[in-house]
Each structure stands twice: as structure tokens, then as C-alpha cells.
Write a protein that holds these residues in place. Structure first.
Motif, PDB file in Angstrom:
ATOM      1  N   ALA A  55       0.613  -1.306  -0.068  1.00 11.87           N
ATOM      2  CA  ALA A  55      -0.082  -0.051   0.357  1.00 11.87           C
ATOM      3  C   ALA A  55       1.025   1.024   0.222  1.00 11.87           C
ATOM      4  O   ALA A  55       0.938   2.191  -0.441  1.00 11.87           O
ATOM      5  N   GLU A  56       2.091   0.962   1.008  1.00 10.40           N
ATOM      6  CA  GLU A  56       3.307   2.508   0.746  1.00 10.40           C
ATOM      7  C   GLU A  56       3.227   2.399  -0.641  1.00 10.40           C
ATOM      8  O   GLU A  56       3.949   4.091  -1.490  1.00 10.40           O
ATOM      9  N   ASP A  57       4.276   1.499  -1.252  1.00 11.77           N
ATOM     10  CA  ASP A  57       4.360   1.459  -2.564  1.00 11.77           C
ATOM     11  C   ASP A  57       3.522   2.323  -3.558  1.00 11.77           C
ATOM     12  O   ASP A  57       3.410   3.265  -4.663  1.00 11.77           O
ATOM     13  N   LEU A  58       2.127   1.812  -3.141  1.00 12.60           N
ATOM     14  CA  LEU A  58       1.074   2.521  -4.581  1.00 12.60           C
ATOM     15  C   LEU A  58       1.175   3.945  -4.344  1.00 12.60           C
ATOM     16  O   LEU A  58       0.457   4.837  -4.925  1.00 12.60           O
ATOM     17  N   ASP A  59       0.986   4.171  -3.223  1.00 15.36           N
ATOM     18  CA  ASP A  59       0.888   5.700  -2.695  1.00 15.36           C
ATOM     19  C   ASP A  59       2.283   6.952  -3.395  1.00 15.36           C
ATOM     20  O   ASP A  59       1.954   7.620  -3.977  1.00 15.36           O
ATOM     21  N   THR A  60       3.095   5.586  -3.910  1.00 15.72           N
ATOM     22  CA  THR A  60       4.563   6.735  -4.532  1.00 15.72           C
ATOM     23  C   THR A  60       4.092   6.651  -5.922  1.00 15.72           C
ATOM     24  O   THR A  60       4.427   7.610  -6.477  1.00 15.72           O
ATOM     25  N   LEU A  61       2.925   5.760  -6.355  1.00 15.10           N
ATOM     26  CA  LEU A  61       2.403   6.056  -7.904  1.00 15.10           C
ATOM     27  C   LEU A  61       1.924   7.386  -8.027  1.00 15.10           C
ATOM     28  O   LEU A  61       1.380   7.572  -8.989  1.00 15.10           O
ATOM     29  N   ALA A  62       0.962   8.404  -7.544  1.00 19.12           N
ATOM     30  CA  ALA A  62       0.509   9.565  -7.574  1.00 19.12           C
ATOM     31  C   ALA A  62       1.062  10.285  -8.519  1.00 19.12           C
ATOM     32  O   ALA A  62      -0.179  10.782  -8.882  1.00 19.12           O
TER      33      ALA A  62
END
Length: 153
Positions: A55-62
Motif C-alpha cells: 500500500a505504501e508503494d502504491l502511494d508513490t504512484l500518485a
């Protein structure tokens, strides 16, 4: 000699009379943004990651997602498919954030609901990438300066 000079002048005029506001059909900046987003998605969520770290990795895709979407808007490529894909991503992100909050409250980084929400968000990112790449490689008819059309509700 005059005919050759006149022909050369006409050729130069015709070559210079293109629509200067039309976008580059290769959309190189959009291609770079999509490449960055694709790499980020590929690197996110290694097999050994917990759903919480994924989930933290996905936050970097914003940020790369915003850059890509901005490019789509700048080139007036937006269509109903891209809007639907972005809406799907927004819904998936909201569900994942809620699931992450609940997993933190239960102190369970491997929470199955969070794992499911993370997987759904990854699928939504992939769908958005597919839609934006479709727009980049198959531009709309015309010169690309038509107004953006929103889907009807």
C-alpha cells in the motif's frame, strides 16, 4: 529558373503552414510519464511485501499518475474510457486507504481485506495505464484541438 524558384517558395510556404497548435503526434512527454508510471507499478509490491508495505508503494504512484493525466488533458486526449479508468482508480484507492486504516487499527499488516484492496488498486492502475497508452498511440481524429468531451451521466 523562375518556375523552380516559385516551386521552391510554394513548397516552403506549404511546409510552414501547418497547424502550429497541433500537438506532436508522438506525445513524447506523455510517453515518458506513462513509462515512469509503468515502471513504478512494476516495481511496487514485490512478492515478499506485506499488503501494508505494498500500500505504501502504491502511494508513490500518485505523482506519476498526475503527470500522465495532466499530459492527457494538455493534449486534449481525454475520453470516456480514460475518465472511467481514473474513477475506478479513485474508488480503488479509497477502498485501499480504508482497508489500511482498519488493518492498522487491528495491527495486522497481512490483513486479507487490505491484500484484496491492494490487488484491486493495482488492477485499476493497470487499466488506467492501458487506457492512457491507447489514447497516446491512437489520437482522436482531426488536429487534436477539439474540445474535451465528458461522458454523460
Amino acid at each position: 529558373m523562375r518556375a523552380v524558384a516559385a516551386l521552391a517558395a510554394c513548397t516552403a510556404l506549404v511546409a510552414g503552414c501547418g497547424n502550429d497548435t497541433a500537438p506532436d503526434r508522438g506525445y513524447p512527454e506523455l510517453g515518458k510519464a506513462l513509462g515512469s508510471l509503468s515502471r513504478g507499478l512494476d516495481e511496487a509490491c514485490a512478492e515478499t511485501d506485506t499488503p501494508e508495505s505494498c500500500a505504501e508503494d502504491l502511494d508513490t504512484l500518485a505523482a506519476p499518475t498526475e503527470r500522465a493525466f495532466t499530459q492527457v488533458l494538455e493534449h486534449k486526449l481525454l475520453d470516456a474510457g480514460a475518465v472511467e479508468a481514473m474513477d475506478e482508480l479513485d474508488r480503488a484507492r479509497e477502498l485501499r486507504v480504508t482497508a489500511a486504516r482498519e488493518a492498522r487499527a487491528r495491527q495486522d499488516p497481512r490483513d486479507p481485506a487490505l491484500a484484496h484492496a491492494v490487488a484491486a488498486e493495482k488492477r485499476a492502475y493497470q487499466r488506467l495505464l492501458t487506457e492512457l497508452e491507447r489514447l497516446r498511440t491512437a489520437p482522436p481524429p482531426g488536429d487534436g484541438t477539439d474540445s474535451v468531451r465528458r461522458p454523460r451521466s
